[in-house]
Scaffold this motif. Structure first.
Motif, short mmCIF file in Angstrom:
data_model
loop_
_atom_site.label_atom_id
_atom_site.label_comp_id
_atom_site.label_asym_id
_atom_site.label_seq_id
_atom_site.Cartn_x
_atom_site.Cartn_y
_atom_site.Cartn_z
N UNK A 187 0.83 -1.21 0.00
CA UNK A 187 0.00 0.00 0.00
C UNK A 187 0.86 1.25 0.00
N UNK A 188 1.94 1.23 0.75
CA UNK A 188 2.85 2.38 0.78
C UNK A 188 3.44 2.63 -0.60
N UNK A 189 3.81 1.58 -1.29
CA UNK A 189 4.37 1.72 -2.64
C UNK A 189 3.31 2.25 -3.60
N UNK A 190 2.11 1.68 -3.56
CA UNK A 190 1.03 2.16 -4.43
C UNK A 190 0.76 3.64 -4.20
N UNK A 191 0.71 4.06 -2.95
CA UNK A 191 0.45 5.47 -2.63
C UNK A 191 1.60 6.35 -3.13
N UNK A 216 -0.57 4.98 -7.77
CA UNK A 216 -1.32 3.91 -8.44
C UNK A 216 -2.54 3.55 -7.60
N UNK A 217 -3.54 4.39 -7.67
CA UNK A 217 -4.68 4.28 -6.76
C UNK A 217 -5.67 3.18 -7.10
N UNK A 218 -5.68 2.68 -8.33
CA UNK A 218 -6.71 1.70 -8.69
C UNK A 218 -6.58 0.39 -7.91
N UNK A 231 -1.24 4.82 8.34
CA UNK A 231 0.21 4.94 8.46
C UNK A 231 0.94 4.40 7.23
N UNK A 232 0.44 3.31 6.67
CA UNK A 232 1.08 2.74 5.48
C UNK A 232 1.02 3.72 4.31
N UNK A 233 -0.12 4.36 4.13
CA UNK A 233 -0.26 5.33 3.04
C UNK A 233 0.68 6.51 3.28
N UNK A 282 -1.07 11.77 -0.29
CA UNK A 282 -2.36 12.03 0.35
C UNK A 282 -3.52 11.81 -0.60
N UNK A 283 -3.27 11.76 -1.91
CA UNK A 283 -4.33 11.45 -2.87
C UNK A 283 -4.89 10.05 -2.63
#
Length: 104
Positions: free
Chosen positions: A44-48, A52-54, A75-77, A89-90
């Motif tokens: 999740x941290x990497x996606x944020x 890559x929100x999808x 916290x992960x985001x 934050x998106x």
């Protein structure tokens, strides 16, 4: 858990490539020293960080299923904030809505 429309299209329209991709993903999961919850939170941290929100709703559900709390999702985001900046934050409302069971 539902997957994004883009990933569903990938699975249905390119099944051979999808099988190859999923084989690589499964191999990487098996090789990881991280437990499932920690791995999902890191993902999740990497996606944020990459914006890559999808994939976020799917991976939030997976992390929650593995015992992650709402505070851990938050916290992960935000863990990538110092390195990736405010772009992370998106992902925050998407992740928290997914945790809370709200559709976007």
């Amino acid at each position: 858990m539902s997957v994004s429309n883009a990933f569903q299209t990938f699975l249905s329209e390119a099944p051979e490539q999808a099988r190859a991709w999923m084989g690589a993903v499964q191999g990487l999961d098996q090789a990881s020293a991280l437990d499932g919850k920690t791995e999902e939170l890191a993902y999740l941290a990497v996606l944020a960080a990459l914006g890559l929100t999808s994939g976020i709703p799917f991976h939030v559900a997976s992390a929650k299923q593995r015992g992650a709390t709402r505070a851990e999702i938050l916290s992960a985001v935000l863990v990538g904030l110092p390195a990736a900046g405010m772009a992370v934050i998106q992902s925050l409302p998407i992740a928290l809505d997914a945790f809370d069971g709200k559709d976007r």
